[in-house]
Design a protein around this motif. Structure first.
Motif, PDB file in Angstrom:
ATOM      1  N   PRO A  42     -10.500   5.884   6.243  1.00 57.51           N
ATOM      2  CA  PRO A  42     -10.763   4.970   5.117  1.00 57.51           C
ATOM      3  C   PRO A  42     -11.933   4.028   5.387  1.00 57.51           C
ATOM      4  CG  PRO A  42      -8.409   5.074   5.567  1.00 57.51           C
ATOM      5  CD  PRO A  42      -9.087   5.805   6.686  1.00 57.51           C
ATOM      6  N   LEU A  43     -12.065   3.560   6.635  1.00 54.23           N
ATOM      7  CA  LEU A  43     -13.161   2.661   6.986  1.00 54.23           C
ATOM      8  C   LEU A  43     -14.505   3.370   6.840  1.00 54.23           C
ATOM      9  CD1 LEU A  43     -13.223   0.304  10.075  1.00 54.23           C
ATOM     10  CD2 LEU A  43     -15.207   1.697   9.531  1.00 54.23           C
ATOM     11  N   ALA A  44     -14.593   4.612   7.321  1.00 58.00           N
ATOM     12  CA  ALA A  44     -15.848   5.367   7.235  1.00 58.00           C
ATOM     13  C   ALA A  44     -16.217   5.643   5.784  1.00 58.00           C
ATOM     14  CB  ALA A  44     -15.715   6.676   8.012  1.00 58.00           C
ATOM     15  N   GLY A  87     -16.969  -3.787  -5.966  1.00 59.52           N
ATOM     16  CA  GLY A  87     -15.892  -4.254  -5.096  1.00 59.52           C
ATOM     17  C   GLY A  87     -14.560  -3.614  -5.443  1.00 59.52           C
ATOM     18  N   LEU A  88     -14.246  -3.547  -6.737  1.00 61.17           N
ATOM     19  CA  LEU A  88     -12.984  -2.929  -7.167  1.00 61.17           C
ATOM     20  C   LEU A  88     -12.969  -1.435  -6.859  1.00 61.17           C
ATOM     21  CD1 LEU A  88     -12.387  -4.704 -10.611  1.00 61.17           C
ATOM     22  CD2 LEU A  88     -11.123  -5.043  -8.480  1.00 61.17           C
ATOM     23  N   LEU A  89     -14.097  -0.776  -7.085  1.00 59.44           N
ATOM     24  CA  LEU A  89     -14.179   0.651  -6.766  1.00 59.44           C
ATOM     25  C   LEU A  89     -13.975   0.872  -5.272  1.00 59.44           C
ATOM     26  CD1 LEU A  89     -14.724   3.546  -7.702  1.00 59.44           C
ATOM     27  CD2 LEU A  89     -17.183   3.101  -7.368  1.00 59.44           C
ATOM     28  N   MET A 131     -10.256   0.469  -4.456  1.00 59.05           N
ATOM     29  CA  MET A 131      -9.451   1.624  -4.864  1.00 59.05           C
ATOM     30  C   MET A 131      -9.669   2.811  -3.938  1.00 59.05           C
ATOM     31  SD  MET A 131      -9.491   1.552  -9.062  1.00 59.05           S
ATOM     32  CE  MET A 131     -11.286   1.491  -9.214  1.00 59.05           C
ATOM     33  N   VAL A 132     -10.928   3.054  -3.582  1.00 61.02           N
ATOM     34  CA  VAL A 132     -11.223   4.167  -2.667  1.00 61.02           C
ATOM     35  C   VAL A 132     -10.608   3.905  -1.297  1.00 61.02           C
ATOM     36  CG1 VAL A 132     -13.091   5.333  -1.412  1.00 61.02           C
ATOM     37  CG2 VAL A 132     -13.318   4.883  -3.873  1.00 61.02           C
ATOM     38  N   PHE A 133     -10.704   2.669  -0.834  1.00 59.38           N
ATOM     39  CA  PHE A 133     -10.143   2.321   0.473  1.00 59.38           C
ATOM     40  C   PHE A 133      -8.626   2.492   0.473  1.00 59.38           C
ATOM     41  CE2 PHE A 133      -8.648  -0.976   3.552  1.00 59.38           C
ATOM     42  CZ  PHE A 133      -9.197  -0.412   4.692  1.00 59.38           C
ATOM     43  N   PHE A 134      -7.960   2.013  -0.578  1.00 57.63           N
ATOM     44  CA  PHE A 134      -6.502   2.142  -0.645  1.00 57.63           C
ATOM     45  C   PHE A 134      -6.094   3.613  -0.740  1.00 57.63           C
ATOM     46  CE2 PHE A 134      -2.427   2.145  -3.021  1.00 57.63           C
ATOM     47  CZ  PHE A 134      -1.671   1.448  -2.088  1.00 57.63           C
ATOM     48  N   ALA A 135      -6.861   4.391  -1.519  1.00 53.57           N
ATOM     49  CA  ALA A 135      -6.568   5.830  -1.596  1.00 53.57           C
ATOM     50  C   ALA A 135      -6.723   6.480  -0.220  1.00 53.57           C
ATOM     51  CB  ALA A 135      -7.505   6.491  -2.607  1.00 53.57           C
ATOM     52  N   GLY A 136      -7.746   6.046   0.517  1.00 51.61           N
ATOM     53  CA  GLY A 136      -7.941   6.568   1.866  1.00 51.61           C
ATOM     54  C   GLY A 136      -6.785   6.222   2.788  1.00 51.61           C
ATOM     55  N   LEU A 137      -6.240   5.014   2.627  1.00 51.86           N
ATOM     56  CA  LEU A 137      -5.079   4.617   3.428  1.00 51.86           C
ATOM     57  C   LEU A 137      -3.886   5.516   3.132  1.00 51.86           C
ATOM     58  CD1 LEU A 137      -5.215   0.696   3.157  1.00 51.86           C
ATOM     59  CD2 LEU A 137      -5.932   2.112   5.085  1.00 51.86           C
TER      60      LEU A 137
END
Length: 506
Positions: free
Chosen positions: A444-446, A469-471, A474-480
């Motif tokens: 998710p970090l990458a 920022g919101l995008l 959402m991408v980070f949370f999906a990655g998690l």
């Protein structure tokens, strides 16, 4: 005995939401008000205002009232009304004594502090002295009000707390804007702060009376409780003295050698980092009374610790990466491109410092719940010593930035204390937890870094900054989720996600 608390799971979920709200409102107001104050006062006077604000928050306002959280939580479970009255009264007396001593010492020393220590420009010196006197009284009122604030925390009445603190934040922000608009100056801002501090304390007291109608101030405090309260307060005072001295040293050093304008740049960069730390503290505050009730239950403590730390860790990673890629755009849009060009690198350094401090927050709560606040004293002392030495050594090379670098070095050195607290109070170092969490954060970090690197060139205004920022969030949370960072049981702690996982069923 007043309003009965909800079940533990409902209480933690609801109180976490309340605490996040208590953090979000001041953040929004601060985001709106800060550029108005900078433009209205000018960078030099805003730097003095930031110095005074730091003094109010970090001089002798030791949050002694924190000691009531532990006792109120315990005594409520035992229905010990007399004990609650005794610990509240003891906290008020100790706060008044320490605060009164601070008022006298700093009040008499103000002319010397302003002219010799801070070397404030002669054109601002008289205003600075009067403002310090007003801020001095504000600190004392703040300390007394905090006792009742923490009583609400002990009763887990975070809903009442957030209502009062939100009203205060709105009045503080709106009042500051109006005062600057009508040229009331820094002294006018300090009078407004003093008045609101008194009103805030009264508001907390009224809320306590609603929750705990049996409250009565008493001097009949047993010797054993006095000794315990003083010991606990001494630990809190000591570790906050070290932390507060570092905070004041940073601003005083910059003001003394680089002027109040540079203090203004430093304060804005620190303010953004402090928002992240405050959010962590707001969320962790919900767990202190629960930890205090259950400090002998190692399994429960371990579960609370790992779940909360996992949330904070993912949040601080998102915060730091967002600052690295979007911080320059944030400062340019928020204040000005010229301001951003001077402040961005400070912001990045501060984001790492306060991000790590945010990670420490839950460890500090664990130490307090386990009756070992002295560990927090050691941590703060190391921060102060190493940061000051590093600042001395680096000032000639890095200028004002040496202060931010010094703090980061001091904080980084103390990271192993986290593992020590885990071993001592949770039975073992949570090695599997840390390894698993960090490995699952890598993807998710990458992805987040690549996304923000690509999109940052499209940020041209506030709306586009928010969208990016919101995008990213959402991408980070999906990655998690894809990486399995949160387990299914942990996800089901969140009501909305639980309903999704269960197909919409309650």
């Amino acid at each position: 005995m007043g309003d009965a608390p909800k079940s533990r799971k409902q209480s933690i979920a609801a109180n976490s939401l309340f605490s996040a709200t208590a953090w979000l409102v001041p953040l929004i107001i601060g985001f709106i008000v800060t550029p108005i104050l900078i433009r209205g006062l000018g960078t030099a006077e805003y730097g003095l205002f930031a110095l005074l604000s730091g003094f109010i928050g970090y001089s002798f306002a030791f949050s002694i009232g924190r000691l009531v959280v532990r006792y109120v939580a315990e005594y409520t479970a035992d229905k010990n009304v007399q004990g609650i009255n005794q610990i509240i009264s003891a906290a008020l007396i100790i706060s008044l004594g320490v605060g009164g001593l601070g008022v006298l010492l700093i009040g008499f020393g103000t002319p010397y502090i302003v002219s010799k220590v801070l070397r404030i420009d002669s054109s601002l010196r008289t205003v600075a002295e009067y403002s310090f006197y007003l801020a001095n009284v504000t600190v004392l009122l703040t300390m007394l009000g905090q006792v009742f604030q923490y009583v609400l925390h002990g009763f887990q009445q975070f809903g009442r707390f957030v209502i009062i603190s939100t009203v205060y934040a709105v009045l503080f922000g709106v009042g500051n804007v109006l005062l600057v608009k009508y040229n009331a100056g820094i002294i006018g801002l300090q009078i407004w702060s003093l008045f609101l501090s008194a009103a805030l304390g009264i508001g907390y007291l009224i809320a306590v009376k609603r929750v705990f109608s049996e409250f009565r101030f008493t001097l009949d405090v047993p010797g054993v409780l006095w000794r315990s309260a003083i010991h606990y307060s001494a630990s809190i005072i000591l570790y906050q003295i070290f932390g507060n001295l570092l905070f004041i040293f940073e601003r005083a050093w910059i003001t003394r050698y680089f002027g109040t304008s540079e203090t203004g740049h430093f304060a804005v960069a620190a303010q953004i980092g402090i928002y992240a730390q405050t959010l962590a503290a707001s969320v962790a505050a919900v767990f202190l009374p629960v930890m205090s009730e259950s400090y002998r239950n190692t399994e429960l403590l371990r579960s609370l610790y790992t779940k909360t730390t996992k949330i904070l860790l993912s949040g601080l990673v998102f915060f730091i990466i967002s600052i690295i890629f979007l911080g320059d755009s944030l400062l340019s849009i928020w204040i000005s491109p010229e301001f951003a060009s001077v402040t961005y690198d400070l912001l990045v350094i501060q984001s790492f410092s306060f991000g790590i401090i945010a990670l420490f927050v839950i460890v500090w709560q664990l130490n307090e719940a386990a009756r070992a606040p002295g560990l927090n004293t050691v941590i703060s002392a190391v921060w102060l010593i190493i940061a000051v030495i590093s600042t001395f050594a680096l000032t000639d090379t890095f200028g004002a930035r040496s202060v931010a670098i010094g703090r980061l070095i001091g904080i980084t050195v103390t990271l192993p204390v986290i593992l020590f607290s885990e071993k001592r109070f949770l039975g073992k170092i949570q090695l599997f937890f840390w390894t698993n969490a960090l490995l699952r954060l890598a993807l998710p970090l990458a992805v987040l870094s690549a996304l923000l690197y690509f999109l940052k060139s499209y940020v041209s205004g506030f709306v586009s900054l928010v969208i990016v920022g919101l995008l990213g969030a959402m991408v980070f949370f999906a990655g998690l989720l894809i990486a399995g960072y949160f387990t299914r049981d942990e996800l089901e702690d969140f009501t909305i996600i639980r309903r999704i996982l269960r197909g919409g069923r309650s």
